[in-house]
Scaffold this motif. Structure first.
Motif, PDB file in Angstrom:
ATOM      1  N   UNK A  12       5.665  -6.326   6.273  1.00 28.44           N
ATOM      2  CA  UNK A  12       7.324  -6.193   5.927  1.00 28.44           C
ATOM      3  C   UNK A  12       7.573  -5.167   6.880  1.00 28.44           C
ATOM      4  N   UNK A  13       7.166  -4.118   6.621  1.00 25.97           N
ATOM      5  CA  UNK A  13       7.636  -2.616   7.106  1.00 25.97           C
ATOM      6  C   UNK A  13       7.442  -2.880   8.584  1.00 25.97           C
ATOM      7  N   UNK A  18       0.855  -1.057  -0.108  1.00 25.52           N
ATOM      8  CA  UNK A  18      -0.035  -0.134   0.104  1.00 25.52           C
ATOM      9  C   UNK A  18       0.741   1.308   0.103  1.00 25.52           C
ATOM     10  N   UNK A  19       2.043   1.115   0.599  1.00 22.12           N
ATOM     11  CA  UNK A  19       2.892   2.267   0.894  1.00 22.12           C
ATOM     12  C   UNK A  19       4.236   2.069   0.515  1.00 22.12           C
ATOM     13  N   UNK A  20       4.558   1.849  -0.582  1.00 22.25           N
ATOM     14  CA  UNK A  20       5.936   1.605  -1.278  1.00 22.25           C
ATOM     15  C   UNK A  20       5.971   0.043  -1.427  1.00 22.25           C
ATOM     16  N   UNK A  21       7.255  -0.249  -1.396  1.00 19.86           N
ATOM     17  CA  UNK A  21       7.720  -1.410  -2.256  1.00 19.86           C
ATOM     18  C   UNK A  21       7.704  -2.749  -1.328  1.00 19.86           C
ATOM     19  N   UNK A  22       7.579  -2.411  -0.069  1.00 18.47           N
ATOM     20  CA  UNK A  22       7.193  -3.474   0.987  1.00 18.47           C
ATOM     21  C   UNK A  22       5.748  -3.491   1.578  1.00 18.47           C
ATOM     22  N   UNK A  28      11.672 -12.352   2.591  1.00 18.84           N
ATOM     23  CA  UNK A  28      12.164 -11.383   1.654  1.00 18.84           C
ATOM     24  C   UNK A  28      12.733 -10.180   2.366  1.00 18.84           C
ATOM     25  N   UNK A  29      12.445 -10.058   3.631  1.00 21.61           N
ATOM     26  CA  UNK A  29      12.993  -8.921   4.469  1.00 21.61           C
ATOM     27  C   UNK A  29      14.169  -9.556   5.548  1.00 21.61           C
TER      28      UNK A  29
END
Length: 473
Positions: free
Chosen positions: A38-39, A30-34, A70-71
């Motif tokens: 994940x954020x 929703x807010x960027x590439x993660x 992935x993180x």
């Protein structure tokens, strides 16, 4: 050491059509590439943090592990709820799991679908609250309000408390989501904070609070955890005992009754992204107040959010004011921003009509990758299937359909009855009705194929599984 507890079992229906029951907002970008999940995992990691404990539902268990990978994170444990029972049972289950290793362990409980842009400020605020939590208090985090928001609950601070303090403050009471007039009054009063739903306490302290205020829930959740099943690294809580736990939030079950409460003010920015208006606000509108995705264009628009979530689908708004327009391949939402919190009504209306778009995304995520239907006819269906590197579908057969696979990217290892062979790009293979078959990706890049199904019944329940690395029934 702080043990993060990430709650990620919600459905996020107010962000439909991007967020749906099959793939809720915490897993979406929703807010960027993660993703928000994940954020959140990144935010609650690093020096001073243990590996996270995740509480989620069965459909999302492999999404959780894949997104963590992935993180570059691995969960301390992943608890699988048999059914959603709100936040109180989930937090109690996490506390009981953590206390097995350390009753004095600090737990930082946080939803996995919130936005907190300033990680360093948030970490500093958490550290400032640690002494009170170690002393046995239940610390809840309150966010400095910036507008008369009606979508949040509030925390009223006690007389003499400082909403801008850098240490925990005494709490007077919890306040339900207000109407617009009441929200304006509370903002003007200056002694209210938004209820962020984030908590810091020791495992011992929160369990003691449950024993005092919700003893029956302790019995149910303890029994469910005691008889839980270990499954591929997940902990499946036992369903019969779990069903006896009340379906209730931590605020109602514990926080509004506890006497050892404190509020830690936080003023560096926070949003729960509870509706599309909140997404617009957090997306840094341009000088005209517009926010557009890469595939969206605004012409003579003001204060408008335009998002196309499908590659190749261009969304154009002309002369719009205060509008939210979200376009996907199978559904489009158009609403006045002031009505953004009513999106759940649209989901309910679609459920009543029996529309699959109410809960199901066009892209269906599985442990091995994902697929989407491109064309559906009376006796045929065309799918795009993406298989992750090293992943494999179950060994299976079908009663009612045959399949034709065409590899368009990568290499597929295909089993058909007793025959095993490799299929490369631009090659195809036919799977007759009733044949026992499996598809695997032996490569190091995603494998993509087009599947053409033909038969009298094409739904996903026409699958007989003989063997599955993901232990699905």
């Amino acid at each position: 050491m702080i043990h993060p507890i990430l709650l990620c079992g919600g459905s996020g229906t107010r962000l439909w059509p991007l967020s749906r029951k099959s793939y809720p907002k915490q897993f979406a970008k929703l807010m960027g590439e993660e993703s928000l999940f994940q954020a959140s995992a990144r935010r609650l990691s690093g020096k001073g943090f243990a590996a996270p404990v995740i509480v989620t539902g069965d459909p999302f268990r492999f999404i959780v592990t894949e997104q963590l990978a992935h993180v570059e994170q691995i969960a301390q444990s992943i608890l699988i709820e048999p059914e959603g029972r709100n936040t109180a049972p989930a937090i109690l289950a996490a506390a009981l799991a953590v206390t097995r290793k350390s009753p004095d362990a600090l737990m930082l409980v946080a939803p996995s679908d919130h936005v907190i842009p300033d990680t360093s400020a948030f970490t500093a605020t958490v550290q400032a609250a640690v002494p009170r939590a170690q002393a046995g208090d239940l610390v809840t985090f309150g966010v400095t309000p910036t507008r008369p928001e009606t979508g949040y609950g509030y925390l009223e601070l006690a007389a003499g408390a400082d909403v801008r303090a850098d240490s925990p403050q005494p709490l007077a009471r919890f306040v339900e989501k207000p109407d617009a007039a009441r929200a304006a009054d509370m903002l003007a009063a200056g002694n209210y904070l938004w209820n962020a739903g984030i908590f810091l306490f020791t495992a011992k302290a929160i369990i003691a609070a449950f024993e005092k205020h919700a003893a029956q829930m302790v019995q149910a959740v303890t029994a469910s955890l005691k008889t839980a099943n270990a499954d591929l690294g997940f902990t499946r809580l036992e369903p019969d005992a779990w069903a006896k736990a009340a379906d209730i939030s931590i605020d109602y079950a514990i926080m509004e009754k506890a006497e050892n409460l404190a509020v830690m003010p936080f003023g560096a920015g926070w949003s729960d992204l509870g509706d599309w208006d909140a997404v617009w606000l957090e997306s840094a509108p341009d000088t005209q107040g517009n926010v557009c995705s890469d595939n969206a264009t605004a012409i003579d628009c003001t204060d408008t959010l335009l998002r196309s979530e499908t590659d190749g689908l261009q969304l154009v708004g002309i002369g719009l004011e205060n509008i939210v327009a979200i376009a996907m391949g199978d559904a489009v939402l158009v609403a006045d921003k002031s009505q953004a919190q009513r999106v759940k009504e649209a989901v309910d209306a679609l459920k009543f009509k029996g529309a699959s778009q109410a809960i199901q995304l066009p892209r269906d995520y599985r442990p091995w990758g994902w697929y989407e239907s491109l064309v559906i006819g009376g006796r045929f269906q065309v799918k795009r299937i993406v298989v992750n590197p090293g992943a494999a579908l179950s060994l299976q057969s079908h009663h009612h359909r045959s399949e034709h696979w065409i590899v368009v990217e990568g290499t597929a290892k295909v089993t058909i009855d007793k025959t095993v062979k490799l299929i490369s790009e631009n090659q195809s293979v036919y799977i007759p009705l009733g044949a026992v078959h499996r598809m695997e990706n032996p490569g190091k890049v995603p494998m993509v194929l087009i599947e053409v199904q033909t038969g009298s019944y094409l739904r996903e329940d026409d699958i007989i599984r003989y063997e599955d690395v993901y232990a699905r029934s």
